[in-house]
Motif scaffolding. Structure first.
Motif, PDB file in Angstrom:
ATOM      1  N   SER A 134      -4.570  10.617  -2.566  1.00  0.00           N
ATOM      2  CA  SER A 134      -4.257   9.585  -3.571  1.00  0.00           C
ATOM      3  C   SER A 134      -3.804   8.309  -2.843  1.00  0.00           C
ATOM      4  O   SER A 134      -3.111   8.372  -1.823  1.00  0.00           O
ATOM      5  N   PHE A 135      -4.159   7.171  -3.404  1.00  0.00           N
ATOM      6  CA  PHE A 135      -3.730   5.913  -2.805  1.00  0.00           C
ATOM      7  C   PHE A 135      -3.545   4.882  -3.935  1.00  0.00           C
ATOM      8  O   PHE A 135      -4.076   5.042  -5.033  1.00  0.00           O
ATOM      9  N   ASN A 139       1.266  16.354  -2.132  1.00  0.00           N
ATOM     10  CA  ASN A 139       2.224  15.500  -2.870  1.00  0.00           C
ATOM     11  C   ASN A 139       3.274  14.880  -1.957  1.00  0.00           C
ATOM     12  O   ASN A 139       4.398  14.643  -2.352  1.00  0.00           O
ATOM     13  N   SER A 140       2.916  14.673  -0.740  1.00  0.00           N
ATOM     14  CA  SER A 140       3.855  14.009   0.178  1.00  0.00           C
ATOM     15  C   SER A 140       3.208  12.719   0.671  1.00  0.00           C
ATOM     16  O   SER A 140       2.000  12.679   0.892  1.00  0.00           O
ATOM     17  N   ILE A 141       4.028  11.703   0.829  1.00  0.00           N
ATOM     18  CA  ILE A 141       3.502  10.385   1.196  1.00  0.00           C
ATOM     19  C   ILE A 141       3.111  10.424   2.662  1.00  0.00           C
ATOM     20  O   ILE A 141       3.909  10.776   3.529  1.00  0.00           O
ATOM     21  N   VAL A 142       1.839  10.033   2.885  1.00  0.00           N
ATOM     22  CA  VAL A 142       1.363   9.972   4.251  1.00  0.00           C
ATOM     23  C   VAL A 142       1.724   8.634   4.883  1.00  0.00           C
ATOM     24  O   VAL A 142       2.186   8.564   6.015  1.00  0.00           O
ATOM     25  N   GLY A 143       1.534   7.540   4.145  1.00  0.00           N
ATOM     26  CA  GLY A 143       1.833   6.212   4.693  1.00  0.00           C
ATOM     27  C   GLY A 143       2.056   5.206   3.571  1.00  0.00           C
ATOM     28  O   GLY A 143       1.548   5.372   2.466  1.00  0.00           O
ATOM     29  N   ALA A 144       2.831   4.195   3.878  1.00  0.00           N
ATOM     30  CA  ALA A 144       3.116   3.132   2.880  1.00  0.00           C
ATOM     31  C   ALA A 144       3.563   1.883   3.597  1.00  0.00           C
ATOM     32  O   ALA A 144       4.165   1.952   4.674  1.00  0.00           O
ATOM     33  N   TRP A 152       0.847  -1.205   0.000  1.00  0.00           N
ATOM     34  CA  TRP A 152       0.000   0.000   0.000  1.00  0.00           C
ATOM     35  C   TRP A 152       0.877   1.248   0.000  1.00  0.00           C
ATOM     36  O   TRP A 152       1.991   1.239   0.526  1.00  0.00           O
ATOM     37  N   ALA A 153       0.272   2.334  -0.568  1.00  0.00           N
ATOM     38  CA  ALA A 153       0.883   3.673  -0.481  1.00  0.00           C
ATOM     39  C   ALA A 153      -0.236   4.705  -0.497  1.00  0.00           C
ATOM     40  O   ALA A 153      -1.161   4.628  -1.320  1.00  0.00           O
ATOM     41  N   GLY A 182      -2.934  -3.976  -9.614  1.00  0.00           N
ATOM     42  CA  GLY A 182      -2.935  -2.723  -8.862  1.00  0.00           C
ATOM     43  C   GLY A 182      -4.291  -2.036  -8.876  1.00  0.00           C
ATOM     44  O   GLY A 182      -5.018  -2.075  -9.877  1.00  0.00           O
ATOM     45  N   VAL A 183      -4.655  -1.363  -7.788  1.00  0.00           N
ATOM     46  CA  VAL A 183      -5.870  -0.547  -7.678  1.00  0.00           C
ATOM     47  C   VAL A 183      -5.489   0.746  -6.961  1.00  0.00           C
ATOM     48  O   VAL A 183      -4.478   0.783  -6.244  1.00  0.00           O
ATOM     49  N   GLY A 184      -6.258   1.822  -7.196  1.00  0.00           N
ATOM     50  CA  GLY A 184      -5.969   3.053  -6.476  1.00  0.00           C
ATOM     51  C   GLY A 184      -6.521   4.282  -7.190  1.00  0.00           C
ATOM     52  O   GLY A 184      -7.215   4.192  -8.213  1.00  0.00           O
TER      53      GLY A 184
END
Length: 653
Positions: free
Chosen positions: A418-419, A367-372, A359-360, A408-410
């Motif tokens: 975005s995910f 535009n910064s990654i919250v979690g992955a 996951w991401a 892939g899904v998102g």
């Protein structure tokens, strides 16, 4: 016809006038003149009571004059003589006597060994010859046998077979017995004072084995006794006398400076052997003492080698020279060779299974990654996926789509959240079957090595060299070491008494690992080494060792808390299973090649095997008129003729 009847009448009259006292033993006084032979046969039958069968070819006019009476037995012997004079013979056969021409006599059975046969009867005699070759007597006795007779020799049993009239056979037996006499052969021992017995025997054997001009076989034999330095002579007395005279001429002291001999070696190395001889001599001097060694002339001994001709140059007194020659005779021999085949079998079964979700999620509009989630088996996927969510444009899909099936899904948007999620599933089966058969040929007690593989570069270090000055350039350096990867076989065979072979073996098998190892900085190699000493029979197969390995590795990675949820927890886990089963066995098979014939057989088999593989493909595909390269057949080479290598060392130069 009238004369024949008159002769029969005279016979009957002679029988009728005999006195009564002699009636039990009648006598006959036969007188014939141009009488028909058939009528005489009839008269003989009446007198002797024998039955006759006359060949149609029997026809002769007989004249016989007798002045004294004859008994029936003597009359029958005279009748046999009449048949012999006219070229006929009487063959007894089951109550009948066959009258046949001489030319057909040897085709019918007669008397065996002459028992009970008259002088003119056909007999067959088998004569055992004791001291002379039976085949040698045939050309001597053949002129004494008539054309209708038979004379042959059986060399295996040394017997003569003679078929002829009993009188001539008895004469032949008398002649054979007078010829078949033991001669005066004996064994003489001639001790030598100066020459070497083996060298004398070698020279005289070459001289005496020359075929004689009279065609007679050579019966002289010569043998050298190295221990006593003597020559044993066997044969006829005159031949022994001649050889003793030759030995006396050869067994003389050499002239000044003649104590030096040059010995050309066939198989041994002259330089190596000369050093051993010098060492042996030095030890003898040290053991016997300086005074005694000087008295024996030891100070005059020297041995050195000429490498170009592989020869030994030896200077020594006769006694020491004989000792040196005996040592060289025993060491300069052709050693047997050993063909060694190593059979390396490796069977590997590799099964792998992997299932996981990555996951991401990025921040809203930032535009910064919250979690992955990032699992080791899908690390590259999440890195590329995170870059895609961060607004980067991927150059290819290779970093996201891995092996197996990737789904892939998102949602990727410039605003909002975005995910993305990637499902990775993989299952693999791999079977490996490797057979290596390195083959090597070496001489007995000689180490040999075969190395088949490739050199692989390994990074051993790196550093950076910065140039001087403010604008100095940066020069990166890497140090690389090349390692041999492949099959290496080192072996030393020792042929024992009989057919067993003692093998000192060092077997090494190395290969590059197909799977990466965590934490490894460079390539990983697989290595198997066997070092052992074994005894194997000639042509037998022995297992040296092996490895049977069965490994199972299970790996589970999950997100804390979420990965343990029932059902939904599978979306936050990554599981992988790897099972590897390895079977490795190493076998060895030695084969002794004792002579050139065995060596040629093994070489031809390998040569023809390679040639059959090369010639099996035919033409080169897609290239007309071009044939595959094939080694020429063995018939196109001039093969050396195998020599007899079983002769004694005394016959060596």
């Amino acid at each position: 016809m009238a004369q024949g009847l008159r002769a029969i009448g005279l016979l009957l009259l002679a029988l009728s006038v005999l006195p009564a006292a002699r009636a039990q033993q009648p006598t006959i006084t036969p007188n014939y003149k141009d009488a028909d032979l058939r009528q005489i046969v009839e008269a003989v039958g009446e007198v002797t009571g024998k039955n006759f069968l006359i060949d149609p070819r029997v026809d002769a006019k007989v004249t016989m004059l007798s002045a004294t009476p004859m008994s029936p037995a003597a009359f029958y012997e005279a009748f046999l003589s009449i048949l012999e004079v006219h070229g006929y013979v009487a063959i007894p056969s089951e109550g009948l006597i066959k009258i046949l021409p001489n030319a057909s006599a040897r085709q019918y059975p007669g008397f065996l060994s002459g028992e009970g046969a008259g002088a003119d009867d056909i007999v067959t005699q088998v004569i055992q010859v004791q001291n002379v070759g039976a085949a040698q007597l045939v050309p001597i006795l053949r002129p004494l046998i008539p054309q209708y007779g038979h004379l042959a020799a059986h060399p295996g049993s040394n017997m003569l077979i003679i078929s002829d009239r009993a009188g001539n056979v008895a004469r032949m037996i008398n002649i054979i017995r007078r010829i078949d006499q033991s001669n005066d052969e004996d064994i003489e021992v001639v001790s030598l004072s100066h020459a070497s017995a083996s060298e004398i025997v070698r020279v005289l054997t070459t001289l005496t084995q020359t075929p004689r001009t009279d065609g007679m076989p050579v019966t002289t034999s010569l043998v050298a006794d190295a221990r006593t330095n003597s020559v044993l002579i066997g044969g006829d007395r005159s031949e022994r006398l001649r050889l003793r005279a030759l030995i006396a001429h050869l067994d003389t002291p050499l002239e000044d400076g003649g104590d030096t001999q040059v010995r050309y070696l066939r198989y041994a190395d002259a330089e190596e052997l000369s050093g051993k001889l010098q060492q042996h001599f030095a030890q003898q001097v040290a053991a016997s003492g300086t005074a005694q060694a000087g008295a024996a002339g030891s100070s005059e001994v020297s041995v050195w080698a000429d490498a170009q001709t592989n020869a030994l140059i030896m200077n020594a007194p006769p006694k020491m020279m004989r000792s040196l020659m005996q040592i060289v005779d025993r060491l300069d021999i052709r050693r047997a060779q050993v063909l060694v085949e190593a059979i390396i079998v490796e069977v590997t079964a590799d099964k792998a299974s992997e299932l996981g979700v990555t996951w991401a999620i990025d921040g809203s509009g930032s535009n910064s990654i919250v979690g992955a989630t990032r699992f080791s088996n899908a690390g590259s996927n999440i890195i590329n996926l995170a870059g895609l969510l961060g607004g980067e444009t991927p150059t290819s899909a290779d970093g996201i789509i891995g092996e197996g099936i990737t789904t892939g899904v998102g949602r990727i948007s410039d605003s909002g959240t975005s995910f993305a999620a990637i499902l990775n599933a993989l299952e693999g089966d791999a079977d490996t079957n490797i057979i290596s058969t390195p083959t090597i040929v070496t001489t007995d007690n000689e180490e040999a090595t075969i190395n088949v593989g490739k050199e692989v570069p390994f990074l051993t270090g790196s550093f950076t060299n910065t140039g001087t000055g403010s604008g100095g350039s940066v020069n990166p350096f890497q140090t690389i070491q090349r390692e041999q990867i492949g099959v290496k076989l080192t072996i030393t065979p020792q042929i024992n008494e009989g057919s067993a072979v003692l093998l000192k073996i060092s077997q090494e098998i190395s290969s590059l690992s197909e799977t990466a190892t965590a934490g490894a900085a460079d390539l990983v190699t697989n290595e198997r080494i066997i070092e052992t000493t074994v005894i194997v029979e000639d042509g037998g197969i022995l297992v040296l060792g092996g490895l049977i390995e069965d490994s199972l590795r299970e790996n589970t990675q999950r997100v804390p808390v979420l990965g343990r949820l029932p059902v939904l927890g599978a979306l936050f886990r990554n599981r992988s299973v790897t099972k590897v089963k390895t079977n490795l066995m190493v076998f060895i098979r030695p084969k002794i090649l004792r002579d050139s014939t065995q060596t040629a057989i093994e070489t031809d088999a390998k040569y023809n095997y390679i040639r059959s593989i090369q010639s099996g493909g035919g033409n080169v595909p897609q290239m007309r008129g071009v044939d595959r390269p094939v080694i020429p057949p063995l018939e196109s080479y001039d093969r050396p003729v195998p020599v007899d290598e079983s002769s004694d060392n005394d016959s060596q130069d």
